[in-house]
Every structure is written in C-alpha cells, then in structure tokens.
Design a protein around this motif. Structure first.
Motif, PDB file in Angstrom:
ATOM      1  N   PHE A  82     -31.126  72.719  86.631  1.00 48.82           N
ATOM      2  CA  PHE A  82     -32.154  73.623  86.110  1.00 48.82           C
ATOM      3  C   PHE A  82     -33.355  72.832  85.609  1.00 48.82           C
ATOM      4  CE2 PHE A  82     -34.104  75.839  82.531  1.00 48.82           C
ATOM      5  CZ  PHE A  82     -34.467  77.025  83.152  1.00 48.82           C
ATOM      6  N   GLU A  83     -33.082  71.703  84.953  1.00 48.88           N
ATOM      7  CA  GLU A  83     -34.160  70.883  84.402  1.00 48.88           C
ATOM      8  C   GLU A  83     -35.035  70.304  85.514  1.00 48.88           C
ATOM      9  OE1 GLU A  83     -30.926  70.660  83.455  1.00 48.88           O
ATOM     10  OE2 GLU A  83     -31.155  71.568  81.469  1.00 48.88           O
ATOM     11  N   GLU A  84     -34.408  69.860  86.616  1.00 42.93           N
ATOM     12  CA  GLU A  84     -35.178  69.314  87.727  1.00 42.93           C
ATOM     13  C   GLU A  84     -36.072  70.379  88.362  1.00 42.93           C
ATOM     14  OE1 GLU A  84     -32.474  65.857  89.700  1.00 42.93           O
ATOM     15  OE2 GLU A  84     -31.590  67.871  89.659  1.00 42.93           O
ATOM     16  N   ILE A  85     -35.517  71.557  88.570  1.00 40.94           N
ATOM     17  CA  ILE A  85     -36.311  72.648  89.135  1.00 40.94           C
ATOM     18  C   ILE A  85     -37.437  73.027  88.179  1.00 40.94           C
ATOM     19  CG2 ILE A  85     -36.247  75.081  89.831  1.00 40.94           C
ATOM     20  CD1 ILE A  85     -33.416  74.566  90.874  1.00 40.94           C
ATOM     21  N   SER A  86     -37.133  73.073  86.902  1.00 33.86           N
ATOM     22  CA  SER A  86     -38.158  73.396  85.897  1.00 33.86           C
ATOM     23  C   SER A  86     -39.302  72.404  85.929  1.00 33.86           C
ATOM     24  CB  SER A  86     -37.547  73.437  84.493  1.00 33.86           C
ATOM     25  OG  SER A  86     -36.669  74.510  84.373  1.00 33.86           O
ATOM     26  N   ARG A  87     -38.985  71.114  86.074  1.00 35.51           N
ATOM     27  CA  ARG A  87     -40.029  70.081  86.145  1.00 35.51           C
ATOM     28  C   ARG A  87     -40.923  70.289  87.373  1.00 35.51           C
ATOM     29  NH1 ARG A  87     -36.093  66.704  83.887  1.00 35.51           N
ATOM     30  NH2 ARG A  87     -35.322  65.986  85.906  1.00 35.51           N
ATOM     31  N   PRO A 106     -28.571  74.071  99.082  1.00 34.06           N
ATOM     32  CA  PRO A 106     -29.570  75.020  98.618  1.00 34.06           C
ATOM     33  C   PRO A 106     -30.970  74.617  99.070  1.00 34.06           C
ATOM     34  CG  PRO A 106     -28.957  73.588  96.814  1.00 34.06           C
ATOM     35  CD  PRO A 106     -28.090  73.209  97.995  1.00 34.06           C
ATOM     36  N   SER A 107     -31.798  75.600  99.286  1.00 31.85           N
ATOM     37  CA  SER A 107     -33.211  75.409  99.626  1.00 31.85           C
ATOM     38  C   SER A 107     -34.039  76.325  98.743  1.00 31.85           C
ATOM     39  CB  SER A 107     -33.476  75.760 101.092  1.00 31.85           C
ATOM     40  OG  SER A 107     -32.819  74.870 101.955  1.00 31.85           O
ATOM     41  N   PHE A 108     -35.127  75.794  98.232  1.00 32.62           N
ATOM     42  CA  PHE A 108     -36.012  76.552  97.352  1.00 32.62           C
ATOM     43  C   PHE A 108     -37.440  76.388  97.835  1.00 32.62           C
ATOM     44  CE2 PHE A 108     -32.528  74.862  94.822  1.00 32.62           C
ATOM     45  CZ  PHE A 108     -32.033  75.998  94.211  1.00 32.62           C
ATOM     46  N   PHE A 109     -38.226  77.420  97.650  1.00 37.93           N
ATOM     47  CA  PHE A 109     -39.666  77.324  97.880  1.00 37.93           C
ATOM     48  C   PHE A 109     -40.338  77.421  96.529  1.00 37.93           C
ATOM     49  CE2 PHE A 109     -38.204  78.459 102.041  1.00 37.93           C
ATOM     50  CZ  PHE A 109     -39.049  77.754 102.877  1.00 37.93           C
ATOM     51  N   ILE A 110     -41.050  76.368  96.193  1.00 38.09           N
ATOM     52  CA  ILE A 110     -41.773  76.337  94.933  1.00 38.09           C
ATOM     53  C   ILE A 110     -43.253  76.247  95.273  1.00 38.09           C
ATOM     54  CG2 ILE A 110     -42.138  75.100  92.762  1.00 38.09           C
ATOM     55  CD1 ILE A 110     -39.215  74.105  93.036  1.00 38.09           C
ATOM     56  N   ASN A 111     -43.962  77.338  95.014  1.00 38.50           N
ATOM     57  CA  ASN A 111     -45.384  77.442  95.349  1.00 38.50           C
ATOM     58  C   ASN A 111     -45.622  77.148  96.830  1.00 38.50           C
ATOM     59  OD1 ASN A 111     -48.000  78.084  94.668  1.00 38.50           O
ATOM     60  ND2 ASN A 111     -48.546  75.985  94.137  1.00 38.50           N
ATOM     61  N   GLY A 112     -44.721  77.689  97.673  1.00 43.36           N
ATOM     62  CA  GLY A 112     -44.865  77.547  99.113  1.00 43.36           C
ATOM     63  C   GLY A 112     -44.340  76.257  99.707  1.00 43.36           C
ATOM     64  N   GLU A 113     -43.833  75.352  98.891  1.00 39.30           N
ATOM     65  CA  GLU A 113     -43.339  74.063  99.378  1.00 39.30           C
ATOM     66  C   GLU A 113     -41.811  74.068  99.381  1.00 39.30           C
ATOM     67  OE1 GLU A 113     -43.326  69.493  97.823  1.00 39.30           O
ATOM     68  OE2 GLU A 113     -45.217  70.594  97.686  1.00 39.30           O
ATOM     69  N   LEU A 114     -41.233  73.716 100.541  1.00 39.26           N
ATOM     70  CA  LEU A 114     -39.783  73.681 100.692  1.00 39.26           C
ATOM     71  C   LEU A 114     -39.198  72.514  99.924  1.00 39.26           C
ATOM     72  CD1 LEU A 114     -37.133  74.629 102.049  1.00 39.26           C
ATOM     73  CD2 LEU A 114     -37.743  73.173 103.992  1.00 39.26           C
ATOM     74  N   THR A 115     -38.206  72.802  99.114  1.00 31.76           N
ATOM     75  CA  THR A 115     -37.470  71.800  98.355  1.00 31.76           C
ATOM     76  C   THR A 115     -36.001  72.012  98.643  1.00 31.76           C
ATOM     77  OG1 THR A 115     -39.150  71.909  96.618  1.00 31.76           O
ATOM     78  CG2 THR A 115     -37.066  70.877  96.049  1.00 31.76           C
ATOM     79  N   THR A 116     -35.287  70.949  99.013  1.00 32.25           N
ATOM     80  CA  THR A 116     -33.876  71.086  99.364  1.00 32.25           C
ATOM     81  C   THR A 116     -33.013  70.192  98.496  1.00 32.25           C
ATOM     82  OG1 THR A 116     -34.019  69.379 101.057  1.00 32.25           O
ATOM     83  CG2 THR A 116     -34.411  71.635 101.764  1.00 32.25           C
ATOM     84  N   LYS A 126     -46.182  72.157  89.432  1.00 30.66           N
ATOM     85  CA  LYS A 126     -46.992  73.026  90.284  1.00 30.66           C
ATOM     86  C   LYS A 126     -47.919  73.910  89.454  1.00 30.66           C
ATOM     87  CE  LYS A 126     -45.395  71.822  94.297  1.00 30.66           C
ATOM     88  NZ  LYS A 126     -46.217  71.168  95.291  1.00 30.66           N
ATOM     89  N   LEU A 127     -47.433  74.387  88.334  1.00 30.20           N
ATOM     90  CA  LEU A 127     -48.243  75.243  87.485  1.00 30.20           C
ATOM     91  C   LEU A 127     -49.413  74.491  86.854  1.00 30.20           C
ATOM     92  CD1 LEU A 127     -45.488  77.343  85.656  1.00 30.20           C
ATOM     93  CD2 LEU A 127     -47.118  78.150  87.387  1.00 30.20           C
ATOM     94  N   SER A 128     -49.234  73.199  86.637  1.00 28.83           N
ATOM     95  CA  SER A 128     -50.296  72.416  85.976  1.00 28.83           C
ATOM     96  C   SER A 128     -51.378  71.995  86.965  1.00 28.83           C
ATOM     97  CB  SER A 128     -49.710  71.196  85.278  1.00 28.83           C
ATOM     98  OG  SER A 128     -49.209  70.268  86.243  1.00 28.83           O
ATOM     99  N   ASN A 129     -51.140  72.161  88.262  1.00 29.12           N
ATOM    100  CA  ASN A 129     -52.153  71.784  89.268  1.00 29.12           C
ATOM    101  C   ASN A 129     -53.168  72.861  89.464  1.00 29.12           C
ATOM    102  OD1 ASN A 129     -51.025  69.278  89.694  1.00 29.12           O
ATOM    103  ND2 ASN A 129     -49.746  69.986  91.381  1.00 29.12           N
TER     104      ASN A 129
END
Length: 85
Positions: free
Chosen positions: A72-77, A57-67, A82-85
C-alpha cells in the motif's frame, strides 16, 4: 506451477475447492463451462491488446501501467508522485 503434472494441478484445484467449502462437482462443472470461460478469455485478450497488461497485479496510475506486487505504501508513493506533477 510450471513443471507440475496435470494430476498435480487437478489435485491442487480440488484441494482449493475443499478449502473454500465448494461442492467439488459444481466446482468442476463451472471450470469446464466454456460459456463462462470464453468471455473471460476475450476480456483478458482485450487487456493485453489495448492496454499491454500481461499479468497480475497490474495497476494504471494516471494512465501509466505499473505491474508487480506492491505494498500500500509503495502504491501511495507512486500516486503522490503523480499528484505532485
């Protein structure tokens, strides 16, 4: 599935179609249909070229590639960070 023979891969495919209760002949027809495969290959290549996606799986979180597989907990963290920055 590296190291498997063509026969083993075909057998796995047939076993998968049986588990899903899909007609074997229809399953083979769909898999061998280049009209359906070509757009998928083009989309895959676009993901590689434009975004650097090389696997799932590959995800983009706030424009940053995460593979890689994440809970669910790891993605939530990651999202919360990102939201706190």
């Amino acid at each position: 599935m590296a190291g498997q023979s063509s026969r083993q891969l075909i057998d796995r495919r047939h076993a998968g179609s049986a588990r899903l209760d899909i007609d074997r002949e229809e399953f083979e027809r769909v898999l061998s249909d280049q009209n359906g495969l070509t757009p998928l290959q083009e989309l895959t290549q676009q993901a590689v070229n434009a975004f650097g996606v090389t696997g799932t799986p590959s995800f983009f979180i706030n424009g940053e590639l995460t593979t890689g597989g994440m809970s669910f907990e790891e993605i939530s963290r990651l999202i919360d960070a990102k939201l706190s920055n």
